[in-house]
Design a protein around this motif. Structure first.
Motif, mmCIF file in Angstrom:
data_model
loop_
_atom_site.group_PDB
_atom_site.id
_atom_site.type_symbol
_atom_site.label_atom_id
_atom_site.label_comp_id
_atom_site.label_asym_id
_atom_site.label_seq_id
_atom_site.Cartn_x
_atom_site.Cartn_y
_atom_site.Cartn_z
ATOM 1 N N GLU A 201 0.825 -1.207 0.000
ATOM 2 C CA GLU A 201 0.000 0.000 0.000
ATOM 3 C C GLU A 201 0.860 1.258 0.000
ATOM 4 O OE1 GLU A 201 -2.989 0.079 3.054
ATOM 5 O OE2 GLU A 201 -4.057 -1.585 2.122
ATOM 6 N N LEU A 202 0.295 2.321 -0.559
ATOM 7 C CA LEU A 202 0.902 3.636 -0.402
ATOM 8 C C LEU A 202 0.850 3.997 1.080
ATOM 9 C CD1 LEU A 202 -0.855 5.548 -3.306
ATOM 10 C CD2 LEU A 202 1.590 5.065 -3.158
ATOM 11 N N VAL A 203 1.911 4.566 1.576
ATOM 12 C CA VAL A 203 1.920 4.972 2.976
ATOM 13 C C VAL A 203 1.481 6.429 3.073
ATOM 14 C CG1 VAL A 203 3.658 3.311 3.699
ATOM 15 C CG2 VAL A 203 4.373 5.553 2.893
ATOM 16 N N PRO A 204 0.771 6.774 4.136
ATOM 17 C CA PRO A 204 0.305 8.160 4.296
ATOM 18 C C PRO A 204 1.399 9.055 4.877
ATOM 19 C CG PRO A 204 -0.600 6.796 6.038
ATOM 20 C CD PRO A 204 0.188 5.886 5.135
ATOM 21 N N ASP A 205 2.511 9.143 4.170
ATOM 22 C CA ASP A 205 3.679 9.914 4.603
ATOM 23 C C ASP A 205 4.298 10.563 3.369
ATOM 24 O OD1 ASP A 205 6.161 10.845 5.432
ATOM 25 O OD2 ASP A 205 6.719 8.996 6.461
ATOM 26 N N PRO A 206 4.395 11.891 3.348
ATOM 27 C CA PRO A 206 4.906 12.561 2.156
ATOM 28 C C PRO A 206 6.335 12.183 1.768
ATOM 29 C CG PRO A 206 4.055 14.172 3.736
ATOM 30 C CD PRO A 206 3.964 12.833 4.375
ATOM 31 N N GLU A 207 7.171 11.846 2.716
ATOM 32 C CA GLU A 207 8.575 11.565 2.382
ATOM 33 C C GLU A 207 8.731 10.395 1.408
ATOM 34 O OE1 GLU A 207 11.260 13.541 2.769
ATOM 35 O OE2 GLU A 207 9.726 14.902 3.518
ATOM 36 N N PRO A 208 8.200 9.210 1.695
ATOM 37 C CA PRO A 208 8.339 8.144 0.701
ATOM 38 C C PRO A 208 7.558 8.424 -0.582
ATOM 39 C CG PRO A 208 7.256 7.315 2.696
ATOM 40 C CD PRO A 208 7.633 8.724 2.946
ATOM 41 N N LEU A 209 6.478 9.189 -0.484
ATOM 42 C CA LEU A 209 5.684 9.515 -1.672
ATOM 43 C C LEU A 209 6.463 10.426 -2.631
ATOM 44 C CD1 LEU A 209 2.161 10.066 -0.070
ATOM 45 C CD2 LEU A 209 3.004 8.036 -1.292
ATOM 46 N N LYS A 210 7.459 11.139 -2.125
ATOM 47 C CA LYS A 210 8.293 12.000 -2.979
ATOM 48 C C LYS A 210 9.102 11.187 -3.978
ATOM 49 C CE LYS A 210 8.877 15.783 0.306
ATOM 50 N NZ LYS A 210 9.828 16.480 1.191
ATOM 51 N N LYS A 211 9.299 9.903 -3.714
ATOM 52 C CA LYS A 211 10.102 9.053 -4.583
ATOM 53 C C LYS A 211 9.274 8.320 -5.625
ATOM 54 C CE LYS A 211 13.712 8.531 -1.212
ATOM 55 N NZ LYS A 211 14.539 7.631 -0.423
ATOM 56 N N ILE A 212 7.961 8.546 -5.626
ATOM 57 C CA ILE A 212 7.089 7.889 -6.607
ATOM 58 C C ILE A 212 6.711 8.906 -7.678
ATOM 59 C CG2 ILE A 212 4.874 6.759 -6.984
ATOM 60 C CD1 ILE A 212 5.034 5.841 -4.029
ATOM 61 N N VAL A 213 7.152 8.651 -8.892
ATOM 62 C CA VAL A 213 6.906 9.560 -10.013
ATOM 63 C C VAL A 213 5.683 9.093 -10.795
ATOM 64 C CG1 VAL A 213 7.849 10.519 -12.146
ATOM 65 C CG2 VAL A 213 9.349 10.143 -10.180
ATOM 66 N N LEU A 214 4.757 10.017 -11.012
ATOM 67 C CA LEU A 214 3.564 9.742 -11.819
ATOM 68 C C LEU A 214 4.002 9.852 -13.282
ATOM 69 C CD1 LEU A 214 0.982 11.798 -9.748
ATOM 70 C CD2 LEU A 214 1.736 9.430 -9.448
ATOM 71 N N ASP A 215 4.269 8.715 -13.880
ATOM 72 C CA ASP A 215 4.942 8.647 -15.168
ATOM 73 C C ASP A 215 4.027 8.433 -16.366
ATOM 74 O OD1 ASP A 215 4.452 6.143 -13.983
ATOM 75 O OD2 ASP A 215 5.984 5.173 -15.194
ATOM 76 N N VAL A 216 2.799 8.892 -16.252
ATOM 77 C CA VAL A 216 1.851 8.731 -17.346
ATOM 78 C C VAL A 216 1.944 9.927 -18.293
ATOM 79 C CG1 VAL A 216 -0.066 9.814 -16.095
ATOM 80 C CG2 VAL A 216 -0.546 8.232 -17.919
ATOM 81 N N ILE A 217 1.857 9.655 -19.585
ATOM 82 C CA ILE A 217 1.772 10.718 -20.578
ATOM 83 C C ILE A 217 0.656 10.378 -21.532
ATOM 84 C CG2 ILE A 217 4.205 11.372 -20.428
ATOM 85 C CD1 ILE A 217 4.614 9.848 -23.072
ATOM 86 N N LYS A 218 0.159 11.393 -22.226
ATOM 87 C CA LYS A 218 -0.922 11.103 -23.179
ATOM 88 C C LYS A 218 -0.377 10.599 -24.477
ATOM 89 C CE LYS A 218 -1.329 15.742 -24.926
ATOM 90 N NZ LYS A 218 -2.164 16.662 -25.534
#
Length: 131
Positions: free
Chosen positions: A114-131
């Motif tokens: 699961e995604l953790v509810p903590d901004p620090e680890p979330l900073k390392k996840i890049v939303l890599d979708v493009i159209k």
């Protein structure tokens, strides 16, 4: 149609691409669970549908706004600005769940953690979708 872009991840062989960030993980590798996204769908229906529709938070509109951002960027908006009529009403876990739901809605695959509810680890996840 959505297309995925490779981003370097410490768990797969290094792939250099435009926009890759050292030590980051691509959201397209699966960064949430289906159960978490299901909880997020419920939270979205409870807190978000007064102002948003699933369609307004997916597809090209999502891609234009969030491509290349981090999961922490989106989590910050959920933390500070949502819901608009009661910012901060969502618990940290609910925010992570809504984030998972938005990722699932936008075609990102589920993973095993699961995604953790903590901004620090979330900073390392890049939303890599493009159209």
């Amino acid at each position: 149609m959505l297309t995925w872009v490779a981003v370097q991840s410490p768990v797969q062989s290094p792939v250099q691409s435009a926009g890759s960030v050292q030590g980051s993980t691509a959201a397209s590798l699966g960064v949430y669970t289906d159960a978490q996204a299901d909880r997020g769908k419920t939270a979205f229906a409870t807190y978000c549908t007064g102002c948003h529709t699933v369609a307004s938070q997916s597809g090209e509109s999502f891609s234009k706004k969030w491509n290349g951002a981090t999961a922490a960027d989106l989590y910050k908006v959920l933390t500070e600005d949502m819901p608009k009529d009661d910012p901060g009403a969502l618990t940290p876990k609910e925010r992570a769940d809504v984030l998972a739901f938005l990722l699932k809605t936008n075609g990102f695959p589920a993973g095993t953690a699961e995604l953790v509810p903590d901004p620090e680890p979330l900073k390392k996840i890049v939303l890599d979708v493009i159209k």
